[in-house]
Design a protein around this motif. Structure first.
Motif, PDB file in Angstrom:
ATOM      1  N   ASP A 164      84.252-122.227 -43.018  1.00  0.00           N
ATOM      2  CA  ASP A 164      83.288-121.132 -43.232  1.00  0.00           C
ATOM      3  C   ASP A 164      82.037-121.637 -43.956  1.00  0.00           C
ATOM      4  OD1 ASP A 164      84.767-119.240 -41.938  1.00  0.00           O
ATOM      5  OD2 ASP A 164      85.731-118.459 -43.747  1.00  0.00           O
ATOM      6  N   LYS A 165      82.247-122.499 -44.948  1.00  0.00           N
ATOM      7  CA  LYS A 165      81.097-123.051 -45.691  1.00  0.00           C
ATOM      8  C   LYS A 165      80.207-123.861 -44.754  1.00  0.00           C
ATOM      9  CE  LYS A 165      83.301-123.510 -50.210  1.00  0.00           C
ATOM     10  NZ  LYS A 165      83.888-124.471 -51.174  1.00  0.00           N
ATOM     11  N   ASN A 166      80.854-124.645 -43.907  1.00  0.00           N
ATOM     12  CA  ASN A 166      80.107-125.469 -42.958  1.00  0.00           C
ATOM     13  C   ASN A 166      79.316-124.592 -41.987  1.00  0.00           C
ATOM     14  OD1 ASN A 166      79.308-127.830 -41.651  1.00  0.00           O
ATOM     15  ND2 ASN A 166      80.969-127.663 -40.160  1.00  0.00           N
ATOM     16  N   LEU A 167      79.972-123.518 -41.524  1.00  0.00           N
ATOM     17  CA  LEU A 167      79.304-122.600 -40.590  1.00  0.00           C
ATOM     18  C   LEU A 167      78.069-121.972 -41.229  1.00  0.00           C
ATOM     19  CD1 LEU A 167      82.062-120.551 -38.721  1.00  0.00           C
ATOM     20  CD2 LEU A 167      80.189-121.823 -37.694  1.00  0.00           C
ATOM     21  N   GLN A 168      78.239-121.493 -42.451  1.00  0.00           N
ATOM     22  CA  GLN A 168      77.118-120.837 -43.129  1.00  0.00           C
ATOM     23  C   GLN A 168      75.956-121.797 -43.317  1.00  0.00           C
ATOM     24  OE1 GLN A 168      78.248-118.839 -46.738  1.00  0.00           O
ATOM     25  NE2 GLN A 168      79.790-117.604 -45.732  1.00  0.00           N
ATOM     26  N   GLN A 169      76.274-123.042 -43.656  1.00  0.00           N
ATOM     27  CA  GLN A 169      75.228-124.036 -43.872  1.00  0.00           C
ATOM     28  C   GLN A 169      74.477-124.324 -42.568  1.00  0.00           C
ATOM     29  OE1 GLN A 169      76.590-127.681 -45.649  1.00  0.00           O
ATOM     30  NE2 GLN A 169      74.691-128.755 -45.173  1.00  0.00           N
ATOM     31  N   VAL A 170      75.239-124.559 -41.496  1.00  0.00           N
ATOM     32  CA  VAL A 170      74.602-124.903 -40.215  1.00  0.00           C
ATOM     33  C   VAL A 170      73.798-123.726 -39.673  1.00  0.00           C
ATOM     34  CG1 VAL A 170      75.055-125.552 -37.821  1.00  0.00           C
ATOM     35  CG2 VAL A 170      76.370-126.594 -39.652  1.00  0.00           C
ATOM     36  N   GLN A 171      74.354-122.515 -39.803  1.00  0.00           N
ATOM     37  CA  GLN A 171      73.656-121.351 -39.269  1.00  0.00           C
ATOM     38  C   GLN A 171      72.417-120.997 -40.079  1.00  0.00           C
ATOM     39  OE1 GLN A 171      76.771-118.387 -38.974  1.00  0.00           O
ATOM     40  NE2 GLN A 171      77.331-119.051 -36.914  1.00  0.00           N
ATOM     41  N   GLY A 172      72.333-121.522 -41.291  1.00  0.00           N
ATOM     42  CA  GLY A 172      71.143-121.295 -42.109  1.00  0.00           C
ATOM     43  C   GLY A 172      70.023-122.254 -41.782  1.00  0.00           C
ATOM     44  N   GLU A 173      70.309-123.243 -40.985  1.00  0.00           N
ATOM     45  CA  GLU A 173      69.296-124.247 -40.621  1.00  0.00           C
ATOM     46  C   GLU A 173      68.615-123.848 -39.316  1.00  0.00           C
ATOM     47  OE1 GLU A 173      71.552-127.824 -40.421  1.00  0.00           O
ATOM     48  OE2 GLU A 173      71.958-127.882 -42.585  1.00  0.00           O
ATOM     49  N   ALA A 174      67.601-124.612 -38.951  1.00  0.00           N
ATOM     50  CA  ALA A 174      66.852-124.329 -37.713  1.00  0.00           C
ATOM     51  C   ALA A 174      67.793-124.421 -36.511  1.00  0.00           C
ATOM     52  CB  ALA A 174      65.709-125.322 -37.576  1.00  0.00           C
ATOM     53  N   ARG A 175      67.513-123.595 -35.516  1.00  0.00           N
ATOM     54  CA  ARG A 175      68.386-123.573 -34.329  1.00  0.00           C
ATOM     55  C   ARG A 175      68.004-124.728 -33.403  1.00  0.00           C
ATOM     56  NH1 ARG A 175      69.747-117.764 -31.901  1.00  0.00           N
ATOM     57  NH2 ARG A 175      71.403-119.046 -30.998  1.00  0.00           N
ATOM     58  N   THR A 176      68.802-125.746 -33.433  1.00  0.00           N
ATOM     59  CA  THR A 176      68.626-126.889 -32.539  1.00  0.00           C
ATOM     60  C   THR A 176      69.884-127.002 -31.683  1.00  0.00           C
ATOM     61  OG1 THR A 176      69.662-128.430 -34.076  1.00  0.00           O
ATOM     62  CG2 THR A 176      67.265-128.101 -34.304  1.00  0.00           C
ATOM     63  N   LEU A 177      69.803-127.792 -30.651  1.00  0.00           N
ATOM     64  CA  LEU A 177      70.970-127.954 -29.782  1.00  0.00           C
ATOM     65  C   LEU A 177      72.143-128.573 -30.551  1.00  0.00           C
ATOM     66  CD1 LEU A 177      72.304-127.821 -27.044  1.00  0.00           C
ATOM     67  CD2 LEU A 177      71.254-130.022 -26.459  1.00  0.00           C
ATOM     68  N   ALA A 178      71.813-129.537 -31.425  1.00  0.00           N
ATOM     69  CA  ALA A 178      72.870-130.187 -32.207  1.00  0.00           C
ATOM     70  C   ALA A 178      73.560-129.177 -33.130  1.00  0.00           C
ATOM     71  CB  ALA A 178      72.277-131.335 -33.025  1.00  0.00           C
ATOM     72  N   ASN A 179      72.732-128.349 -33.790  1.00  0.00           N
ATOM     73  CA  ASN A 179      73.304-127.338 -34.691  1.00  0.00           C
ATOM     74  C   ASN A 179      74.124-126.302 -33.921  1.00  0.00           C
ATOM     75  OD1 ASN A 179      72.335-128.478 -36.977  1.00  0.00           O
ATOM     76  ND2 ASN A 179      70.587-127.091 -37.216  1.00  0.00           N
TER      77      ASN A 179
END
Length: 447
Positions: A55-70
């Motif tokens: 969940d922590k990882n998800l929140q961090q990634v979803q808070g970043e810019a939307r890129t294909l990698a993310n």
């Protein structure tokens, strides 16, 4: 000899029988095997820790810019998260099954003890009645001397005292039996809810895997194509349709669901994504429970068979009468025939009777109908009307804490929706709230 034999023949066995029945109540509260419980708790705790990390990882990634990698990492993490949740639910279902087994065994033992107590009390009371037919002079003449006479009287007093004590314990046992039966019913209802949620999770897992395949197919691993995809409204609607799978299955289109949820959320001051996610999961849970059928929107049950008679069978006459009166009040105001208005069917455990797209039970609907009418302008408001139903759900959730528009507030609101308690710590409450929060994040990224 005759009188002495007679006294000792019935008084002492009666006293002994009642004595043996006394003081055993606590032994009937059966507990789950401590070793099994500890092992299951250990496994659940490990899965919980893994879930928190994801969940922590998800929140961090979803808070970043939307890129294909993310986006790829988000989908992969979500897949792991759903797989983990399915494992966790399987363990909780296993634990609940063991608790049901222990509780059922305790109830069977307690019922057996109550039956024995009833028979022993009946026999003792009958003999006491027969002895009371003799006056003091008769009893005196039946004993050989004064010592035997007073011994008989003392024995009689002890038996009377023991009978009083046994009657008190008998009443306590009956109360305990009813309490244990209610708890057993709650365990069984929780297990059914967990199974439904597990099916909902499986569907979301399958959906995430398809989403991953679609992402790879459309972008071919290229960032530019992904950015083009983000701007595509067509993709958004298609994705939303998969997110609102259960609502659409009951007859509400994704477009209508979004429109009415948006209206209701703004009126009540909560997030649209959260309201949509809750309605989707709630509908899915009911659907997997066998309550709602494809295209019905409102269920296929009948108020008398699935609600009133169900509560009566469970020994909840007061609730049966309250829900019946509320249901007739609602249908009466709307000039509807109560026998023709569908409600949710009775599931395997618990009762049906929930009305409309938001699945309100009659007494709960009455708490919100006036506020719904003031917001929608529909007076009287109807639980079978999509706009009214969504607005009532939004008001309920706002009152329960979702108007704070924070994750903590929405978790409290979701727990209240399923259990009536914002601080519910049962696994089913946590799983329900987690699923809604996760889906709300997905929907929020699309709206």
């Amino acid at each position: 000899m005759v009188s002495k034999y007679r006294v000792s023949c019935w008084i002492f066995p009666a006293a002994l029988g009642l004595f043996l029945l006394a003081g055993c109540t606590a032994a009937y509260a059966q507990e789950l095997d401590p070793v099994k419980r500890a092992e299951l708790e250990r496994q659940l705790q490990r899965l919980e820790q893994e879930a928190n990390e994801l969940d922590k990882n998800l929140q961090q990634v979803q808070g970043e810019a939307r890129t294909l990698a993310n986006e790829t990492e988000t989908v992969n993490t979500e897949i792991k998260r759903r797989e983990l949740e399915i494992k966790r639910l399987a363990l909780v279902i296993k634990k609940t099954a063991l608790e049901i087994q222990a509780k059922s065994a305790g109830i069977a033992m307690l019922a057996k003890k109550i039956d024995k107590s009833r028979r022993a009390l009946g026999a003792s009371l009958f003999l006491l009645y027969a002895y009371d037919q003799d006056n003091a002079l008769t009893i005196l003449l039946k004993n050989q001397n004064l010592s035997d006479f007073f011994n008989s009287l003392n024995s009689l007093q002890r038996v009377q005292s023991n009978i009083q004590e046994a009657v008190g314990e008998f009443k306590e046992d009956k109360t305990l039996l009813e309490k244990e039966k209610v708890e057993l019913e709650e365990f069984e209802e929780e297990q059914q809810d967990l199974r439904s949620l597990q099916e909902v999770e499986r569907r979301f897992l399958a959906q995430k895997k398809k989403e991953k395949e679609e992402l790879l197919r459309l972008t071919k691993g290229k960032e530019a194509l992904f950015q083009q995809l983000l701007k595509s409204k067509k993709r958004d609607i298609a994705t939303l349709k998969t997110q609102l799978f259960y609502l659409e299955k009951t007859g509400i289109t994704a477009e209508d669901a979004i429109r009415f949820a948006d209206l209701a959320a703004k009126r009540a001051g909560i997030r649209t994504a959260f309201l949509l996610a809750l309605l989707e999961v709630e509908t899915g849970k009911q659907f997997e429970d066998g309550v709602i059928s494809v295209g019905t929107n409102v269920g296929t049950g009948n108020w008398e068979r699935d609600m009133y008679n169900c509560y009566i069978r469970l020994g909840r006459r007061k609730q049966a009468e309250s829900e019946k009166a509320a249901f007739f009040e609602i249908t009466g105001k709307l000039n509807l025939d109560p026998d023709k208005m569908p409600v949710s069917r009775r599931p395997n455990y618990g009762c049906g009777g929930a009305m409309g797209p938001a699945q309100f039970i009659p007494t709960t609907w009455l708490r919100f109908e006036k506020r719904v009418a003031s917001l929608t302008g529909h007076n009287p408001s109807s639980p079978w009307n999509v706009e009214d139903a969504f607005t009532a759900a939004a008001i309920f959730l706002a009152d329960a804490g979702a108007d704070a528009k924070t994750e903590a507030g929405e978790i409290r609101a979701a727990k209240t929706y399923i259990s009536g308690r914002p601080s519910c710590t049962r696994y089913v409450c946590r799983s329900y709230a987690n699923r809604i929060i996760s889906l709300a994040r997905d929907i929020d990224r699309i709206l």
